[in-house]
Design a protein around this motif. Structure first.
Motif, mmCIF file in Angstrom:
data_model
loop_
_atom_site.group_PDB
_atom_site.id
_atom_site.type_symbol
_atom_site.label_atom_id
_atom_site.label_comp_id
_atom_site.label_asym_id
_atom_site.label_seq_id
_atom_site.Cartn_x
_atom_site.Cartn_y
_atom_site.Cartn_z
ATOM 1 N N PRO A 74 0.825 -1.212 0.000
ATOM 2 C CA PRO A 74 0.000 0.000 0.000
ATOM 3 C C PRO A 74 0.859 1.262 0.000
ATOM 4 O O PRO A 74 1.660 1.460 0.927
ATOM 5 N N PRO A 75 0.744 2.119 -1.010
ATOM 6 C CA PRO A 75 1.530 3.349 -1.048
ATOM 7 C C PRO A 75 1.370 4.206 0.205
ATOM 8 O O PRO A 75 2.328 4.814 0.674
ATOM 9 N N ALA A 76 0.149 4.252 0.762
ATOM 10 C CA ALA A 76 -0.105 5.110 1.926
ATOM 11 C C ALA A 76 0.785 4.741 3.106
ATOM 12 O O ALA A 76 1.231 5.617 3.863
ATOM 13 N N GLU A 77 1.061 3.440 3.282
ATOM 14 C CA GLU A 77 1.905 3.011 4.394
ATOM 15 C C GLU A 77 3.336 3.525 4.222
ATOM 16 O O GLU A 77 3.954 4.037 5.168
ATOM 17 N N LEU A 78 3.873 3.396 2.998
ATOM 18 C CA LEU A 78 5.233 3.858 2.739
ATOM 19 C C LEU A 78 5.318 5.383 2.803
ATOM 20 O O LEU A 78 6.322 5.939 3.264
ATOM 21 N N GLU A 79 4.278 6.060 2.345
ATOM 22 C CA GLU A 79 4.262 7.523 2.401
ATOM 23 C C GLU A 79 4.283 8.012 3.845
ATOM 24 O O GLU A 79 4.949 9.000 4.179
ATOM 25 N N HIS A 80 3.557 7.314 4.700
ATOM 26 C CA HIS A 80 3.530 7.685 6.118
ATOM 27 C C HIS A 80 4.927 7.572 6.719
ATOM 28 O O HIS A 80 5.366 8.452 7.490
ATOM 29 N N ILE A 81 5.643 6.505 6.376
ATOM 30 C CA ILE A 81 7.001 6.313 6.887
ATOM 31 C C ILE A 81 7.931 7.403 6.354
ATOM 32 O O ILE A 81 8.716 8.001 7.103
ATOM 33 N N LEU A 82 7.846 7.666 5.055
ATOM 34 C CA LEU A 82 8.697 8.685 4.458
ATOM 35 C C LEU A 82 8.481 10.050 5.112
ATOM 36 O O LEU A 82 9.433 10.777 5.421
ATOM 37 N N ILE A 125 12.243 15.144 5.243
ATOM 38 C CA ILE A 125 11.294 14.980 4.124
ATOM 39 C C ILE A 125 10.022 15.772 4.413
ATOM 40 O O ILE A 125 9.369 15.570 5.446
ATOM 41 N N ILE A 126 9.663 16.651 3.499
ATOM 42 C CA ILE A 126 8.458 17.479 3.647
ATOM 43 C C ILE A 126 7.230 16.736 3.145
ATOM 44 O O ILE A 126 6.199 16.654 3.816
ATOM 45 N N GLU A 127 7.334 16.211 1.938
ATOM 46 C CA GLU A 127 6.226 15.486 1.310
ATOM 47 C C GLU A 127 6.774 14.262 0.598
ATOM 48 O O GLU A 127 7.955 14.221 0.238
ATOM 49 N N ALA A 128 5.881 13.299 0.367
ATOM 50 C CA ALA A 128 6.298 12.092 -0.350
ATOM 51 C C ALA A 128 5.089 11.432 -0.993
ATOM 52 O O ALA A 128 3.958 11.562 -0.516
ATOM 53 N N ALA A 129 5.352 10.744 -2.071
ATOM 54 C CA ALA A 129 4.318 9.948 -2.746
ATOM 55 C C ALA A 129 4.986 8.688 -3.285
ATOM 56 O O ALA A 129 6.160 8.717 -3.680
ATOM 57 N N VAL A 130 4.256 7.590 -3.270
ATOM 58 C CA VAL A 130 4.790 6.309 -3.747
ATOM 59 C C VAL A 130 3.912 5.790 -4.869
ATOM 60 O O VAL A 130 2.680 5.829 -4.777
ATOM 61 N N ILE A 131 4.560 5.310 -5.935
ATOM 62 C CA ILE A 131 3.844 4.809 -7.110
ATOM 63 C C ILE A 131 4.380 3.431 -7.497
ATOM 64 O O ILE A 131 5.474 3.040 -7.086
ATOM 65 N N PRO A 132 3.626 2.701 -8.324
ATOM 66 C CA PRO A 132 4.159 1.462 -8.892
ATOM 67 C C PRO A 132 5.012 1.764 -10.119
ATOM 68 O O PRO A 132 4.607 2.534 -10.990
ATOM 69 N N ALA A 166 9.453 -8.447 -11.175
ATOM 70 C CA ALA A 166 8.571 -8.338 -10.007
ATOM 71 C C ALA A 166 7.151 -7.917 -10.348
ATOM 72 O O ALA A 166 6.273 -7.988 -9.515
ATOM 73 N N GLY A 167 6.922 -7.471 -11.584
ATOM 74 C CA GLY A 167 5.607 -6.942 -11.967
ATOM 75 C C GLY A 167 5.560 -5.448 -11.760
ATOM 76 O O GLY A 167 5.494 -4.667 -12.702
ATOM 77 N N GLN A 168 5.625 -5.033 -10.499
ATOM 78 C CA GLN A 168 5.686 -3.625 -10.130
ATOM 79 C C GLN A 168 6.637 -3.473 -8.952
ATOM 80 O O GLN A 168 6.750 -4.371 -8.121
ATOM 81 N N ALA A 169 7.310 -2.345 -8.884
ATOM 82 C CA ALA A 169 8.211 -2.063 -7.767
ATOM 83 C C ALA A 169 7.849 -0.719 -7.158
ATOM 84 O O ALA A 169 7.519 0.231 -7.880
ATOM 85 N N PRO A 170 7.897 -0.592 -5.830
ATOM 86 C CA PRO A 170 7.592 0.697 -5.193
ATOM 87 C C PRO A 170 8.660 1.749 -5.523
ATOM 88 O O PRO A 170 9.853 1.518 -5.341
ATOM 89 N N MET A 171 8.196 2.896 -5.991
ATOM 90 C CA MET A 171 9.082 4.014 -6.295
ATOM 91 C C MET A 171 8.598 5.241 -5.530
ATOM 92 O O MET A 171 7.403 5.543 -5.532
ATOM 93 N N GLY A 172 9.527 5.934 -4.876
ATOM 94 C CA GLY A 172 9.153 7.087 -4.082
ATOM 95 C C GLY A 172 9.537 8.406 -4.724
ATOM 96 O O GLY A 172 10.635 8.549 -5.271
ATOM 97 N N PHE A 173 8.621 9.364 -4.670
ATOM 98 C CA PHE A 173 8.900 10.750 -5.036
ATOM 99 C C PHE A 173 8.973 11.541 -3.732
ATOM 100 O O PHE A 173 8.029 11.498 -2.930
#
Length: 551
Positions: free
Chosen positions: A455-463, A469-476, A482-489
């Motif tokens: 879930p992107p929201a879980e990783l965003e909360h950690i970031l 870090i001011i803001e963050a977003a995670v995408i596939p 692997a199909g998709q890998a978590p990538m952070g902005f």
């Protein structure tokens, strides 16, 4: 909830679509399942099936060559259930389990089920933080874990009874002499009781505990019975999917119920899987999509070519759809092996559609037809209208397999399941004119890394908990293996010198390995809607267009 008669004149017999209600009905024979008021555990249901299916099959542990014949399973399960009962476990209590696959895990499940104890299995790779959240959700009174997991469990704050699996204590619990009269298992459990809490992120937010009932699992097994083919000898399954995940959880129970041998290889290892296929003459191989990719791509060619595949009849793939190019490669590499895809969610207990029979296996790209006792709708996400075959929309499903709910999160359940019992899957799909289901894309924001939900929201909360870090977003981000890998902005604070490695390490210390960020891009601001919702599609386009090429 009432399932419409599939013999109705308004239902198309070719695809199950009712032009009047806009509902797709299963083309499979209806399978009888017990009414919600019945007293019956999934254990007794499975043992009833075993009694009518003579078998020479076994539970086989490939790591230590430990074999348990099915003829011994009912007695061992009963003995362990007696020992568990003596621990003062009672109907409705929860047992937390941390273990890789082994021949003992199905035994433990069945014993706990039989006395009405709720099973809550977790990934051994879970972090202390994740285990702590799971414990808060399921509130276990006992834990069954490997030696390696004891310290992690204690660090997470667990203070109740801990039993180490494969210890002398556990072995002795399975050897307690029982004459079968000490515990009246059949009268203790209702089919509507919760039997398991499995973990899923649903369509939003952090880890959620999905409550499944005995009846949910019984309905899933009953729906698979009609698709079984008559055999002269038991099938041999090697289940690479972890038994704590809904995919492996249901497959291990299904193998026991149908009297098929079940080979466990512990933590997944490609070399061990290949040697086990040869040694135990495996006929059926359930895999996650990345493993299918690993078999047909060039990186493991030497190992694959050295393996004797003559016993293998069927490969199952579940967790995410396979690309057509991968399917084509598989069929060229393994022309005598059927490739069977299925589709389901943790919230639907198991698969709601699957391929069955030789004809269905020739339909490229499909995840099969609806299972017995299942209804579905394809809903226009904008208008809410039901759509006919060959039209794309969100898949909604309904049937006795739909979860009881989420632990302590009724509000989120209400966003997924409406008052008529329809579960919104969040997936963009369509049915063709023969009733075959095709998965197009995900409307929900989950990332599927090697079949696991991230879930992107879980990783965003950690970031965002990092001071730099001011803001963050995670995408596939698309990944071939692997199909998709978590990538952070990430938006850094001014004057901060935090780099990609530091960001990755910060997240990795707090999550299971499959949730780790694989890529990081630093940007000036996160694109959002006027209401503040992250525009993930914009970020995905940025990543794919090369704006985020310096990774």
């Amino acid at each position: 909830m009432t399932i419409t008669n599939s013999n109705s004149p308004t239902i198309n017999p070719q695809n199950g679509f009712c032009s009047k209600t806009k509902i797709f009905h299963s083309l499979r024979p209806t399978s009888p399942i017990p009414p919600p008021s019945s007293l019956l555990s999934i254990t007794n249901y499975i043992f009833t099936l075993l009694q009518t299916t003579p078998t020479t099959a076994s539970l086989i542990d490939a790591t230590n060559r430990h074999i348990i014949p099915y003829s011994d399973v009912p007695l061992i399960v009963r003995n362990l259930a007696v020992s568990l009962d003596q621990l003062s476990l009672s109907n409705g209590d929860c047992a937390f389990i941390i273990s890789p696959n082994s021949s003992y895990v199905p035994i433990l499940y069945l014993s706990l089920f039989s006395i009405g104890v709720v099973v809550s299995p977790a990934n051994p790779a879970s972090s202390v933080r994740e285990i702590s959240r799971m414990i808060r959700l399921c509130k276990p009174v006992v834990a069954f874990v490997t030696k390696e997991a004891v310290n992690k469990l204690l660090e997470a704050g667990f203070s109740n009874r801990i039993v180490v699996i494969e210890s002398n204590e556990f072995e002795s619990m399975m050897r307690v002499e029982s004459n079968g009269d000490e515990l009246k298992l059949s009268n203790k459990v209702s089919v509507s009781d919760t039997v398991a809490i499995l973990y899923s992120s649903g369509t939003t937010g952090n880890i959620k505990g999905v409550k499944l009932t005995h009846r949910n699992i019984i309905s899933s097994l009953a729906g698979a019975i009609d698709g079984r083919q008559t055999r002269s000898s038991p099938a041999v399954y090697l289940c690479t999917g972890p038994y704590f995940h809904s995919y492996g959880f249901n497959l291990c129970l299904r193998a026991v119920a149908f009297g098929d041998s079940l080979v466990s290889i512990g933590r997944f290892d490609l070399r061990r899987m290949l040697t086990s296929i040869e040694e135990f003459r495996v006929t059926h191989l359930p895999l996650a999509p990345p493993v299918v990719v690993a078999l047909v791509n060039g990186g493991n060619e030497e190992l694959v070519n050295a393996t004797d595949w003559r016993s293998l009849e069927t490969v199952f793939s579940g967790g995410a759809p396979l690309k057509v190019a991968v399917i084509d490669k598989f069929k060229r590499r393994f022309p005598n092996v059927s490739l069977v895809q299925a589709y389901g969610l943790t919230e639907t207990t198991a698969g709601v559609s699957r391929i069955s029979g030789s004809y269905e296996s020739t339909i490229v790209g499909t995840v099969g037809r609806l299972i017995a006792n299942c209804e579905a709708k394809i809903v226009d996400p904008n208008t809410g209208a039901g759509l006919p075959p060959m039209n794309r929309g969100e898949l909604w499903v309904r049937g006795p397999f739909v979860m009881k709910g989420y632990v302590d999160d009724g509000e989120v359940k209400d966003t997924m399941v409406d008052s008529d019992g329809w579960l919104r899957t969040g997936d963009l799909c369509y049915f063709d004119n023969e009733g075959f289901l095709f998965i197009v894309d995900r409307l929900k924001e989950l990332i599927k890394y090697k079949g696991y939900q991230v879930p992107p929201a879980e990783l965003e909360h950690i970031l965002q908990s990092h001071p730099d870090i001011i803001e963050a977003a995670v995408i596939p981000y698309p990944d071939e293996s692997a199909g998709q890998a978590p990538m952070g902005f990430v938006v850094r604070r001014k004057e901060s010198s935090i780099n990609e490695t530091q960001v990755k390490d910060y997240v990795a210390k707090q999550v299971a390995p499959y949730k780790k960020l694989r890529r990081v891009c630093f940007i000036d601001s996160i694109p959002k809607t006027a209401s503040g919702k992250i525009l993930r599609k914009d970020l995905i386009n940025m990543a794919l267009s090369g704006i985020a090429s310096k990774l």
